[in-house]
Design an enzyme around this catalytic site. Sequence first.
Site, PDB file in Angstrom:
ATOM      1  N   CYS A 111       0.834  -1.208   0.000  1.00  0.00           N
ATOM      2  CA  CYS A 111       0.000   0.000   0.000  1.00  0.00           C
ATOM      3  C   CYS A 111       0.867   1.257   0.000  1.00  0.00           C
ATOM      4  O   CYS A 111       1.672   1.466   0.913  1.00  0.00           O
ATOM      5  CB  CYS A 111      -0.922  -0.050   1.226  1.00  0.00           C
ATOM      6  SG  CYS A 111      -1.703   1.500   1.665  1.00  0.00           S
ATOM      7  N   CYS A 119       0.337   3.447   3.010  1.00  0.00           N
ATOM      8  CA  CYS A 119       0.912   2.791   4.194  1.00  0.00           C
ATOM      9  C   CYS A 119       2.414   3.036   4.267  1.00  0.00           C
ATOM     10  O   CYS A 119       2.974   3.233   5.356  1.00  0.00           O
ATOM     11  CB  CYS A 119       0.629   1.290   4.160  1.00  0.00           C
ATOM     12  SG  CYS A 119      -1.134   0.869   4.065  1.00  0.00           S
TER      13      CYS A 119
END
Length: 246
Positions: free
Chosen positions: A170, A173
């Site tokens: 991600c 992330c």
Amino acid sequence: MKTFRPLFALVWLLFAHTVLHAQTSANAQAAPRRDLVSFEEFEARLAKAGKSAQILDARLPEEYAQNHLEGATSFSVANEADFSKAIARLDKSKPTFIYSIANGRSGKLAKDLRDNGFKDVTELPGGLSKWIGLGKPVISTVGPGLSLSDYQASLKSDKLVLVDFGSRYCGSCKKLAPIVDSIKHEQASSVKVINIEAYENKALTKELGVTALPTLILYRGNQVVWKKSGVTPKGEIERVLAEANL
């Protein structure tokens, strides 16, 4: 001269407003069209399409191998030549459904498909993060991960506990990770940090209602005192921690 200056200023302001409005309209027209339906509408369209649905996973092949929607095809295309070959195997007349972790890669793929003549293209709103977080079924090669009881046991501490739900695939992330890591080291005496790989802990993700990545959850005495999704600025996290420590 005193009368002329205010009049000139007024004319200039009107001119600037007109130019700004024209630029805003042009930018809006140039922006790629997004056809993000509601989650419920996505499910309804997918069910209606049945076996004629073309489901494309826009993530990396290794992500697809871990978890994917039933009937989905891995569709991570590296270059234009490969993309042309890949879409040649698809049927432009059939309803096409696309997803990625959220709506980054799926949004680009949706635009590329529409530009190539695909008329019925639907993105999964919130992506696979929301799909798994809501407990929807996936084909998976990874186990359920931590049980809720094991997770709750890990929260036992006399410190605040900050849990970071994310994924190594991600993009958002990855942006948040160094922020959380710096807090982990700078506030080690008062904050315990736990990192959870969401797609390897699907049951827990569903149980806690984590429908977007990254998501931070702050506990004090096993009680949730704060929860937020997205790339949260370090200053905001520090402020929340300070308030929770009062």
